[in-house]
Design a protein around this motif. Structure first.
Motif, PDB file in Angstrom:
ATOM      1  N   SER A 128      -0.072   9.819 -14.695  1.00 36.15           N
ATOM      2  CA  SER A 128       1.204  10.122 -15.817  1.00 36.15           C
ATOM      3  C   SER A 128       1.330  10.578 -16.964  1.00 36.15           C
ATOM      4  O   SER A 128       0.183  11.195 -16.595  1.00 36.15           O
ATOM      5  N   ASP A 129       2.045  11.475 -16.937  1.00 36.35           N
ATOM      6  CA  ASP A 129       1.690  12.072 -18.232  1.00 36.35           C
ATOM      7  C   ASP A 129       1.055  11.541 -19.395  1.00 36.35           C
ATOM      8  O   ASP A 129       0.598  12.667 -19.634  1.00 36.35           O
ATOM      9  N   ASP A 130       0.886  10.680 -19.992  1.00 35.27           N
ATOM     10  CA  ASP A 130      -0.180  10.690 -20.575  1.00 35.27           C
ATOM     11  C   ASP A 130      -1.557  10.383 -20.506  1.00 35.27           C
ATOM     12  O   ASP A 130      -2.640  10.529 -20.819  1.00 35.27           O
ATOM     13  N   GLY A 131      -1.688  10.531 -18.474  1.00 38.96           N
ATOM     14  CA  GLY A 131      -3.409  11.805 -18.087  1.00 38.96           C
ATOM     15  C   GLY A 131      -4.069   9.641 -17.750  1.00 38.96           C
ATOM     16  O   GLY A 131      -5.047   9.173 -17.641  1.00 38.96           O
ATOM     17  N   ARG A 132      -3.291   8.658 -18.560  1.00 39.63           N
ATOM     18  CA  ARG A 132      -3.887   6.952 -17.922  1.00 39.63           C
ATOM     19  C   ARG A 132      -3.844   6.948 -17.145  1.00 39.63           C
ATOM     20  O   ARG A 132      -4.638   5.990 -16.634  1.00 39.63           O
ATOM     21  N   THR A 133      -3.196   6.720 -16.278  1.00 41.74           N
ATOM     22  CA  THR A 133      -3.057   5.975 -14.518  1.00 41.74           C
ATOM     23  C   THR A 133      -2.842   7.167 -13.796  1.00 41.74           C
ATOM     24  O   THR A 133      -2.198   8.305 -13.739  1.00 41.74           O
ATOM     25  N   THR A 134      -4.267   6.946 -12.311  1.00 40.41           N
ATOM     26  CA  THR A 134      -3.863   7.709 -11.579  1.00 40.41           C
ATOM     27  C   THR A 134      -2.880   6.801 -10.497  1.00 40.41           C
ATOM     28  O   THR A 134      -3.222   5.666 -10.857  1.00 40.41           O
ATOM     29  N   TRP A 135      -2.238   7.353  -9.339  1.00 41.23           N
ATOM     30  CA  TRP A 135      -1.124   6.429  -8.263  1.00 41.23           C
ATOM     31  C   TRP A 135      -1.541   7.259  -7.866  1.00 41.23           C
ATOM     32  O   TRP A 135      -1.421   8.412  -7.136  1.00 41.23           O
ATOM     33  N   CYS A 136      -1.075   6.023  -6.501  1.00 45.50           N
ATOM     34  CA  CYS A 136      -0.915   6.888  -5.192  1.00 45.50           C
ATOM     35  C   CYS A 136       0.541   6.192  -4.348  1.00 45.50           C
ATOM     36  O   CYS A 136       0.156   5.183  -4.744  1.00 45.50           O
ATOM     37  N   SER A 137       0.403   6.912  -3.226  1.00 38.70           N
ATOM     38  CA  SER A 137       1.470   5.481  -2.437  1.00 38.70           C
ATOM     39  C   SER A 137       1.513   6.245  -1.192  1.00 38.70           C
ATOM     40  O   SER A 137       1.139   6.444  -0.536  1.00 38.70           O
ATOM     41  N   LEU A 138       1.190   5.515  -0.661  1.00 37.97           N
ATOM     42  CA  LEU A 138       0.770   4.724   1.593  1.00 37.97           C
ATOM     43  C   LEU A 138       2.434   4.601   1.684  1.00 37.97           C
ATOM     44  O   LEU A 138       2.863   3.575   1.284  1.00 37.97           O
ATOM     45  N   ALA A 139       2.705   5.606   3.025  1.00 40.45           N
ATOM     46  CA  ALA A 139       3.770   4.710   4.424  1.00 40.45           C
ATOM     47  C   ALA A 139       3.574   3.511   4.141  1.00 40.45           C
ATOM     48  O   ALA A 139       2.626   3.336   5.540  1.00 40.45           O
ATOM     49  N   THR A 140       4.889   2.993   4.560  1.00 43.74           N
ATOM     50  CA  THR A 140       5.336   1.769   5.303  1.00 43.74           C
ATOM     51  C   THR A 140       6.071   1.871   6.328  1.00 43.74           C
ATOM     52  O   THR A 140       6.918   2.874   5.495  1.00 43.74           O
ATOM     53  N   THR A 141       6.359   0.343   7.129  1.00 39.70           N
ATOM     54  CA  THR A 141       7.334   0.750   7.353  1.00 39.70           C
ATOM     55  C   THR A 141       8.347  -0.014   6.842  1.00 39.70           C
ATOM     56  O   THR A 141       7.465  -0.966   6.452  1.00 39.70           O
ATOM     57  N   GLU A 142       9.890  -0.188   7.023  1.00 41.68           N
ATOM     58  CA  GLU A 142      10.081  -1.476   6.110  1.00 41.68           C
ATOM     59  C   GLU A 142      10.376  -2.318   6.540  1.00 41.68           C
ATOM     60  O   GLU A 142       9.914  -2.888   8.056  1.00 41.68           O
ATOM     61  N   ARG A 143       9.530  -3.829   5.714  1.00 42.45           N
ATOM     62  CA  ARG A 143       9.480  -4.440   6.407  1.00 42.45           C
ATOM     63  C   ARG A 143      10.326  -6.156   5.801  1.00 42.45           C
ATOM     64  O   ARG A 143      11.433  -5.695   4.898  1.00 42.45           O
ATOM     65  N   SER A 144      10.785  -6.515   6.423  1.00 42.49           N
ATOM     66  CA  SER A 144      12.254  -8.120   6.430  1.00 42.49           C
ATOM     67  C   SER A 144      11.216  -8.852   5.282  1.00 42.49           C
ATOM     68  O   SER A 144      10.398  -8.965   5.561  1.00 42.49           O
ATOM     69  N   SER A 145      11.951  -9.714   4.587  1.00 39.65           N
ATOM     70  CA  SER A 145      11.824 -10.420   3.644  1.00 39.65           C
ATOM     71  C   SER A 145      12.172 -10.986   4.168  1.00 39.65           C
ATOM     72  O   SER A 145      11.998 -12.062   4.883  1.00 39.65           O
TER      73      SER A 145
END
Length: 145
Positions: free
Chosen positions: A128-145
């Motif tokens: 994040s811009d403020d340096g407080r949060t580190t994140w990542c996104s893991l690829a998924t296949t679209e799931r049905s609701s």
């Protein structure tokens, strides 16, 4: 190995949220909490039909939570896991304004490879811009609701 690092988290409105709710947990930093966060994440992924992401998610949670505990001082740590249509988002907040960064570890170093591992299993990661949060996104296949 190339890194797809984005400095700012994509806007939540830019990514379609799925029906399954995510979770947030805050805790006092302690080494044993890494295992707790792994167990919570594993149970969540199994309960919501995302078992295919367990290995990558647990690696990311381990590395991001460990970094927050080691480098965030005594500030509380937060873990957020949220599913979107095309990705599972993992965020760790430690309250420190020092930005996480990948570094080149020497062959005999016992640490320093965490963000390189996160980069290897995720489709993108960032701070994040403020340096407080580190994140990542893991690829998924679209799931049905």
């Amino acid at each position: 190995m190339t890194s797809t690092t984005t400095a700012v988290a994509p806007a939540a409105s830019a990514t379609k949220r799925v029906a399954a709710p995510g979770f947030d947990v805050s805790f006092v930093p302690a080494d044993f909490r890494v295992g707790h966060m792994r167990r919570i994440t594993r149970a969540y992924l199994r309960c919501h039909g995302m078992a295919d992401l367990i290995d990558s998610a647990l690696l990311a949670v381990s590395e991001l939570v460990t970094n927050a505990i080691r480098h965030g001082g005594s500030r509380p740590v937060g873990l957020r896991v949220a599913p979107f249509a095309d990705a599972l988002r993992i965020e760790v907040t430690d309250g420190s304004s020092t930005r996480a960064r990948a570094r080149a570890a020497a062959a005999d170093d016992e640490s320093g490879r965490g963000l390189l591992l996160v980069s290897a299993v995720s489709k993108e990661w960032g701070v994040s811009d403020d340096g407080r949060t580190t994140w990542c996104s893991l690829a998924t296949t679209e799931r049905s609701s």
